[in-house]
Write a protein that holds these residues in place. Structure first.
Motif, PDB file in Angstrom:
ATOM      1  N   GLU A 269      10.455  -1.936  -7.741  1.00 15.25           N
ATOM      2  CA  GLU A 269       9.185  -2.384  -8.318  1.00 15.25           C
ATOM      3  C   GLU A 269       7.992  -1.725  -7.638  1.00 15.25           C
ATOM      4  O   GLU A 269       6.990  -1.416  -8.276  1.00 15.25           O
ATOM      5  N   ARG A 270       8.131  -1.461  -6.335  1.00 14.75           N
ATOM      6  CA  ARG A 270       6.974  -1.009  -5.560  1.00 14.75           C
ATOM      7  C   ARG A 270       6.921   0.491  -5.314  1.00 14.75           C
ATOM      8  O   ARG A 270       5.873   1.025  -4.971  1.00 14.75           O
ATOM      9  N   VAL A 271       8.052   1.191  -5.460  1.00 18.48           N
ATOM     10  CA  VAL A 271       8.098   2.618  -5.131  1.00 18.48           C
ATOM     11  C   VAL A 271       8.604   3.413  -6.332  1.00 18.48           C
ATOM     12  O   VAL A 271       9.595   3.026  -6.965  1.00 18.48           O
ATOM     13  N   THR A 272       7.924   4.529  -6.621  1.00 19.73           N
ATOM     14  CA  THR A 272       8.317   5.399  -7.727  1.00 19.73           C
ATOM     15  C   THR A 272       8.460   6.837  -7.223  1.00 19.73           C
ATOM     16  O   THR A 272       7.606   7.313  -6.480  1.00 19.73           O
ATOM     17  N   ILE A 273       9.548   7.489  -7.606  1.00 14.65           N
ATOM     18  CA  ILE A 273       9.693   8.929  -7.373  1.00 14.65           C
ATOM     19  C   ILE A 273       9.167   9.629  -8.622  1.00 14.65           C
ATOM     20  O   ILE A 273       9.706   9.455  -9.718  1.00 14.65           O
ATOM     21  N   LYS A 274       8.109  10.418  -8.474  1.00 12.93           N
ATOM     22  CA  LYS A 274       7.443  10.996  -9.643  1.00 12.93           C
ATOM     23  C   LYS A 274       8.221  12.135 -10.284  1.00 12.93           C
ATOM     24  O   LYS A 274       8.078  12.395 -11.471  1.00 12.93           O
ATOM     25  N   ASN A 275       9.035  12.847  -9.501  1.00 16.90           N
ATOM     26  CA  ASN A 275       9.764  13.991 -10.057  1.00 16.90           C
ATOM     27  C   ASN A 275      11.251  13.930  -9.698  1.00 16.90           C
ATOM     28  O   ASN A 275      11.772  14.822  -9.028  1.00 16.90           O
ATOM     29  N   PRO A 276      11.955  12.892 -10.161  1.00 15.37           N
ATOM     30  CA  PRO A 276      13.380  12.758  -9.796  1.00 15.37           C
ATOM     31  C   PRO A 276      14.241  13.904 -10.302  1.00 15.37           C
ATOM     32  O   PRO A 276      15.286  14.206  -9.724  1.00 15.37           O
ATOM     33  N   GLU A 277      13.792  14.574 -11.379  1.00 11.61           N
ATOM     34  CA  GLU A 277      14.577  15.675 -11.932  1.00 11.61           C
ATOM     35  C   GLU A 277      14.719  16.822 -10.938  1.00 11.61           C
ATOM     36  O   GLU A 277      15.714  17.561 -10.962  1.00 11.61           O
ATOM     37  N   MET A 278      13.748  16.963 -10.031  1.00 14.64           N
ATOM     38  CA  MET A 278      13.833  18.010  -9.009  1.00 14.64           C
ATOM     39  C   MET A 278      15.056  17.786  -8.120  1.00 14.64           C
ATOM     40  O   MET A 278      15.793  18.719  -7.808  1.00 14.64           O
ATOM     41  N   PHE A 279      15.286  16.534  -7.720  1.00 12.44           N
ATOM     42  CA  PHE A 279      16.447  16.214  -6.896  1.00 12.44           C
ATOM     43  C   PHE A 279      17.738  16.447  -7.678  1.00 12.44           C
ATOM     44  O   PHE A 279      18.726  16.957  -7.139  1.00 12.44           O
ATOM     45  N   ASP A 280      17.745  16.068  -8.963  1.00 16.26           N
ATOM     46  CA  ASP A 280      18.951  16.227  -9.786  1.00 16.26           C
ATOM     47  C   ASP A 280      19.352  17.700  -9.905  1.00 16.26           C
ATOM     48  O   ASP A 280      20.532  18.039  -9.833  1.00 16.26           O
ATOM     49  N   GLU A 281      18.348  18.562 -10.079  1.00 18.45           N
ATOM     50  CA  GLU A 281      18.630  19.990 -10.236  1.00 18.45           C
ATOM     51  C   GLU A 281      19.265  20.576  -8.977  1.00 18.45           C
ATOM     52  O   GLU A 281      20.212  21.364  -9.047  1.00 18.45           O
ATOM     53  N   VAL A 282      18.742  20.171  -7.805  1.00 17.97           N
ATOM     54  CA  VAL A 282      19.289  20.669  -6.541  1.00 17.97           C
ATOM     55  C   VAL A 282      20.698  20.127  -6.323  1.00 17.97           C
ATOM     56  O   VAL A 282      21.600  20.850  -5.880  1.00 17.97           O
ATOM     57  N   TYR A 283      20.899  18.853  -6.646  1.00 15.60           N
ATOM     58  CA  TYR A 283      22.220  18.248  -6.474  1.00 15.60           C
ATOM     59  C   TYR A 283      23.266  18.958  -7.324  1.00 15.60           C
ATOM     60  O   TYR A 283      24.396  19.205  -6.880  1.00 15.60           O
ATOM     61  N   LYS A 284      22.889  19.316  -8.565  1.00 18.56           N
ATOM     62  CA  LYS A 284      23.826  20.000  -9.461  1.00 18.56           C
ATOM     63  C   LYS A 284      24.246  21.360  -8.906  1.00 18.56           C
ATOM     64  O   LYS A 284      25.328  21.856  -9.212  1.00 18.56           O
ATOM     65  N   ARG A 285      23.365  21.971  -8.093  1.00 22.50           N
ATOM     66  CA  ARG A 285      23.691  23.268  -7.477  1.00 22.50           C
ATOM     67  C   ARG A 285      24.481  23.093  -6.182  1.00 22.50           C
ATOM     68  O   ARG A 285      24.725  24.056  -5.462  1.00 22.50           O
ATOM     69  N   ASN A 286      24.818  21.840  -5.859  1.00 28.68           N
ATOM     70  CA  ASN A 286      25.589  21.528  -4.657  1.00 28.68           C
ATOM     71  C   ASN A 286      24.854  21.945  -3.384  1.00 28.68           C
ATOM     72  O   ASN A 286      25.453  22.375  -2.405  1.00 28.68           O
ATOM     73  N   GLN A 287      23.533  21.815  -3.424  1.00 22.79           N
ATOM     74  CA  GLN A 287      22.702  22.154  -2.273  1.00 22.79           C
ATOM     75  C   GLN A 287      22.157  20.887  -1.620  1.00 22.79           C
ATOM     76  O   GLN A 287      22.138  19.813  -2.221  1.00 22.79           O
ATOM     77  N   SER A 288      21.698  21.055  -0.397  1.00 20.52           N
ATOM     78  CA  SER A 288      21.093  19.945   0.337  1.00 20.52           C
ATOM     79  C   SER A 288      19.580  20.125   0.411  1.00 20.52           C
ATOM     80  O   SER A 288      19.052  21.200   0.147  1.00 20.52           O
ATOM     81  N   VAL A 289      18.896  19.048   0.764  1.00 20.66           N
ATOM     82  CA  VAL A 289      17.435  19.019   0.759  1.00 20.66           C
ATOM     83  C   VAL A 289      16.925  18.445   2.076  1.00 20.66           C
ATOM     84  O   VAL A 289      17.520  17.506   2.627  1.00 20.66           O
ATOM     85  N   ILE A 290      15.846  19.030   2.584  1.00 19.65           N
ATOM     86  CA  ILE A 290      15.114  18.413   3.694  1.00 19.65           C
ATOM     87  C   ILE A 290      13.749  18.015   3.165  1.00 19.65           C
ATOM     88  O   ILE A 290      13.031  18.832   2.581  1.00 19.65           O
ATOM     89  N   VAL A 291      13.390  16.758   3.334  1.00 19.82           N
ATOM     90  CA  VAL A 291      12.098  16.232   2.890  1.00 19.82           C
ATOM     91  C   VAL A 291      11.218  16.032   4.117  1.00 19.82           C
ATOM     92  O   VAL A 291      11.588  15.292   5.036  1.00 19.82           O
ATOM     93  N   MET A 292      10.081  16.717   4.141  1.00 22.24           N
ATOM     94  CA  MET A 292       9.136  16.594   5.251  1.00 22.24           C
ATOM     95  C   MET A 292       8.025  15.646   4.824  1.00 22.24           C
ATOM     96  O   MET A 292       7.372  15.871   3.798  1.00 22.24           O
ATOM     97  N   VAL A 293       7.817  14.580   5.567  1.00 23.33           N
ATOM     98  CA  VAL A 293       6.800  13.595   5.188  1.00 23.33           C
ATOM     99  C   VAL A 293       5.821  13.376   6.337  1.00 23.33           C
ATOM    100  O   VAL A 293       6.153  13.580   7.513  1.00 23.33           O
ATOM    101  N   GLY A 294       4.619  12.983   5.990  1.00 22.36           N
ATOM    102  CA  GLY A 294       3.608  12.656   6.988  1.00 22.36           C
ATOM    103  C   GLY A 294       3.751  11.221   7.435  1.00 22.36           C
ATOM    104  O   GLY A 294       4.415  10.400   6.788  1.00 22.36           O
TER     105      GLY A 294
END
Length: 201
Positions: free
Chosen positions: A91-116
């Motif tokens: 209810e409180r949190v939204t991922i605005k571009n979830p398709e970006m994660f899906d595309e990387v996952y389909k390529r069997n790749q990993s992701v590093i998310v840098m946050v402030g």
């Protein structure tokens, strides 16, 4: 140990309070830290003056006031994490571009998310653990009190994120990831040991 058992019931009492009540308490805490205790007041003002030399003193004080409110909100949201549910996170949190994660996952790749270090990264960590297909992990600092440390790390990882203590992160990254993974880094702080830091543009 005694401090832990004395404080934990209070934490859970506040954690179960309705959200509007919690944010009202955050307002009181922000005012107390800023105007009564003067918590790091000169450090806050000095850093803001250096960061925004073009701003007037009135603007600097306005930003400082908002920074205390931000700090207080994070305190009460961390307490809320003790009892927060998946439904409330959704209810409180939204991922605005979830398709970006899906595309990387389909390529069997990993992701590093840098946050402030702004906003509730715990809420964000919960959300990526719930809404993405990746195995999620976060690099964390440990709390010196072992009882509070166990409670905090258990709370942070309760929606599936694996927590890697900072001092173990080097060994962790030497291992080959066997499944597509998503790592979250709080990446806006100065390294504690400049001699061992890796610098890049």
């Amino acid at each position: 140990m005694l401090t832990y058992y004395l404080l934990v019931p209070f934490f859970y009492f506040f954690a179960y309070l309705p959200t509007p009540v919690l944010y009202t308490l955050a307002d009181v805490l922000a005012f107390t830290l800023r105007s009564v205790v003067g918590y790091r007041k000169e450090v806050v003002l000095s850093n803001l003056r250096k960061s925004f030399p073009e701003k007037s003193e009135e603007e600097i004080k306005s930003i400082a006031k908002r920074s205390y409110r931000h700090l207080a909100d994070r305190v009460i949201e961390n307490i809320r994490c003790l009892v927060i549910t998946r439904a409330e996170i959704n209810e409180r949190v939204t991922i605005k571009n979830p398709e970006m994660f899906d595309e990387v996952y389909k390529r069997n790749q990993s992701v590093i998310v840098m946050v402030g270090h702004i906003g509730s990264w715990e809420f964000g960590g919960y959300k990526v653990s719930i809404d993405t297909k990746f195995k999620t992990f976060g690099i964390v600092s440990l709390v010196s009190n072992p009882y509070f440390n166990r409670m905090i790390q258990r709370t942070r990882g309760k929606m599936g994120m694996e927590l890697i203590p900072m001092h173990d992160s080097k060994e962790f990254f030497k291992k080959e990831l066997t499944v597509p993974s998503l790592g979250v880094f709080i990446s806006d702080q100065s390294p504690s040991n400049l001699a061992r830091a890796h610098w890049t543009n």
